[in-house]
Scaffold this motif. Structure first.
Motif, PDB file in Angstrom:
ATOM      1  N   ARG A   8      30.562 -31.778  30.384  1.00 28.16           N
ATOM      2  CA  ARG A   8      30.132 -33.146  30.916  1.00 28.16           C
ATOM      3  C   ARG A   8      30.440 -33.283  32.421  1.00 28.16           C
ATOM      4  O   ARG A   8      31.006 -32.336  32.794  1.00 28.16           O
ATOM      5  N   ILE A   9      29.976 -34.371  32.829  1.00 23.34           N
ATOM      6  CA  ILE A   9      29.984 -34.600  34.547  1.00 23.34           C
ATOM      7  C   ILE A   9      31.390 -35.597  34.232  1.00 23.34           C
ATOM      8  O   ILE A   9      31.239 -36.549  33.671  1.00 23.34           O
ATOM      9  N   ILE A  10      32.386 -35.436  34.927  1.00 18.79           N
ATOM     10  CA  ILE A  10      33.655 -35.914  34.953  1.00 18.79           C
ATOM     11  C   ILE A  10      33.471 -37.303  35.743  1.00 18.79           C
ATOM     12  O   ILE A  10      32.624 -37.630  36.487  1.00 18.79           O
ATOM     13  N   THR A  11      34.105 -38.324  34.877  1.00 25.09           N
ATOM     14  CA  THR A  11      33.893 -39.766  35.642  1.00 25.09           C
ATOM     15  C   THR A  11      33.998 -39.919  37.154  1.00 25.09           C
ATOM     16  O   THR A  11      33.277 -40.523  37.312  1.00 25.09           O
ATOM     17  N   PRO A  12      34.964 -39.360  37.583  1.00 24.53           N
ATOM     18  CA  PRO A  12      35.094 -39.629  39.021  1.00 24.53           C
ATOM     19  C   PRO A  12      34.036 -38.968  39.782  1.00 24.53           C
ATOM     20  O   PRO A  12      33.518 -39.649  40.798  1.00 24.53           O
ATOM     21  N   LEU A  13      33.334 -38.000  39.497  1.00 32.39           N
ATOM     22  CA  LEU A  13      32.107 -37.440  40.012  1.00 32.39           C
ATOM     23  C   LEU A  13      30.926 -38.297  39.775  1.00 32.39           C
ATOM     24  O   LEU A  13      30.153 -38.462  40.837  1.00 32.39           O
ATOM     25  N   LYS A  14      30.821 -38.731  38.467  1.00 40.76           N
ATOM     26  CA  LYS A  14      29.652 -39.573  38.110  1.00 40.76           C
ATOM     27  C   LYS A  14      29.609 -41.060  39.133  1.00 40.76           C
ATOM     28  O   LYS A  14      28.661 -41.373  39.575  1.00 40.76           O
TER      29      LYS A  14
END
Length: 487
Positions: free
Chosen positions: A247-253
């Motif tokens: 998954r793409i980590i939330t802070p990066l998204k």
């Protein structure tokens, strides 16, 4: 013989009239712009002139490209979400064309530093010492693109950089930027950096990109370097990757300014345009055969037997067209060997609809089937190919009187065709058929088709009549196809 090596790519040579020193650069009125300002200005210039903004991108004019343009104009880093084979990487690479063709850099700078905007202490000292005599090099836009396919073994050192122990041993201090061997991201400073399949990147490695996207600096081995990187960062991902492979980590998204969804061609014409543009055909493939393959690819995508989460790549239809062309070339080669050389016109390579049967076995590896279809892959693809052929037949020849073809055969007579039946033999069996000229015209073969083109049209009509239950069909043990009798 000596070892043969592939030629190295040719590095573009800058024009001789470009400034060669910092003083000449200032005198020419050059102004520093960030990468995002370059992209914005050059995109607006193409909009105003009506030039093609994204050459080679098919099927996205009214959907994806407007969103991409808004992201570029807003200066937002972006992530492209879409299933495999939707042209995400092609679109990302096309962004390079929106950069200035040539941009000045400090000669020898690893980070492509601008002479008017040096980053490292060493470069700032060099500019202060040399002044207007500072040598200026010029970097072509093709050299301002960096790309990394995210894999689980990718390290922070690969992307950001790591301490070079040799430079430490030479006496430099740990906090000196000169001790760092920079990774791919900082080496693409003043350019575009792409991360393909971002969810495959380990989450702890994704954390290393947080500062790059927001604060625009980098951290190596626990100490921070204030290097204000000038980058446009873009990533690609499959939507299913959020749950399947990573998954793409939330802070990066959150740090990506735009999330753009891509898609497969929305209609048949766009699918055909994509095949024509991308397929490297070694033989002539008539339009009606290309249409069969385009409909076939779309039918595979929509089939309940195929896993919709993985998608069916646009490369499927492209490879199908190339395979059919190769089958035609193979037929021409084998017939040339089987026929006497003198007095016989060699068979030209022209694909027929029968050549498409081979793609059901050679391309099944490109399709992810549902678990319940194990062992039936070729059967499923064969059914979808016949459906696509019948749809193309109805679309191309609807309302046309084809009774002349059905009248050719009765309970005893047959027309035989197959992979190694030459066009002259097939046309001899057919002879003069009422309505043949109109059928060939509807198929886009023109008023004066070659014998090979006419044979391709005849075989398509016979197959279409069989699939619409107006003509019988039988396949012999030798692989030849016989049309005749009742369906």
């Amino acid at each position: 013989m000596g070892r043969v090596t592939a030629p190295s790519p040719v590095t573009p040579v800058p024009p001789a009239d470009l400034p060669g020193t910092l003083g000449a650069l200032r005198a020419a009125g050059h102004a520093y712009r960030t990468v995002k300002q370059e992209l914005r200005d050059n995109l607006l210039a193409r909009m105003r002139s009506g030039a093609d903004r994204f050459p080679g991108i098919v099927g996205y004019d009214d959907t994806v490209l407007p969103e991409v343009e808004r992201a570029l104009l807003a200066g937002h880093d972006m992530v492209l979400l879409g299933e495999r084979g939707q042209g995400k990487t092609r679109l990302i690479r096309s962004l390079v064309g929106l950069l200035d063709e040539w941009t000045p850099v400090i000669a020898g700078s690893v980070l492509n530093e601008h002479p008017l905007h040096p980053l490292t202490p060493a470069s700032r000292a060099l500019v202060a010492e040399a002044g207007d005599d500072l040598p200026v090099a010029w970097l072509h836009r093709s050299m301002r693109y960096g790309e990394k396919l995210a894999t689980p073994d990718t390290s922070v050192g690969d992307l950001i950089g790591d301490v070079d122990p040799i430079r430490i041993a030479q006496g430099r201090t740990l906090g000196d930027p000169e001790t760092i061997h920079f990774g791919l991201v900082p080496r693409t400073n003043r350019g575009i950096f792409a991360v393909n399949e971002l969810p495959d990147l380990a989450e702890r490695i994704q954390v290393a990109l947080l500062n790059v996207l927001e604060e625009r600096d980098i951290q190596v081995r626990g100490y921070q370097l204030r290097l204000p990187l000038d980058l446009f960062l873009v990533a690609s991902a499959n939507p299913e990757d959020y749950t399947n492979r990573g998954r793409i980590i939330t802070p990066l998204k959150d740090r990506f300014g735009a999330e753009v969804r891509t898609h497969y061609p929305v209609d048949l014409d766009l699918e055909l345009a994509l095949i024509r543009q991308e397929a490297d055909l070694v033989a002539e493939v008539p339009e009606h055969v290309l249409e069969v393959l385009a409909r076939f690819a779309r039918a595979v995508r929509e089939s309940p037997s195929v896993d919709p989460r993985s998608g069916v790549s646009a490369r499927f239809a492209i490879a199908a067209a190339e395979t059919v062309a190769a089958a035609a070339l193979r037929r021409a080669g084998l017939l040339a060997a089987a026929e006497p050389a003198e007095g016989v016109r060699p068979e030209a390579p022209v694909a027929r609809v029968g050549d498409a049967v081979s793609v059901t076995s050679t391309l099944r590896g490109k399709v992810e089937f549902e678990s319940g279809e194990e062992g039936r892959e070729v059967e499923v693809l064969g059914h979808l190919l016949r459906t696509a052929t019948a749809e193309t037949f109805r679309s191309r020849l609807a309302g046309l009187d084809l009774s002349g073809f059905t009248a050719l055969v009765d309970e005893d007579a047959v027309i035989e065709t197959g992979e190694l039946v030459n066009s002259a033999e097939l046309l001899r069996q057919v002879g003069t058929v009422p309505g043949l000229a109109k059928a060939l015209d509807r198929l886009g073969l023109g008023d004066a088709p070659t014998p090979e083109q006419a044979a391709a049209g005849v075989e398509f009509v016979l197959e279409g009549l069989h699939l619409t239950r107006r003509l019988g069909k039988d396949v012999t043990d030798s692989g030849r196809t016989r049309y005749g009798g009742r369906a």
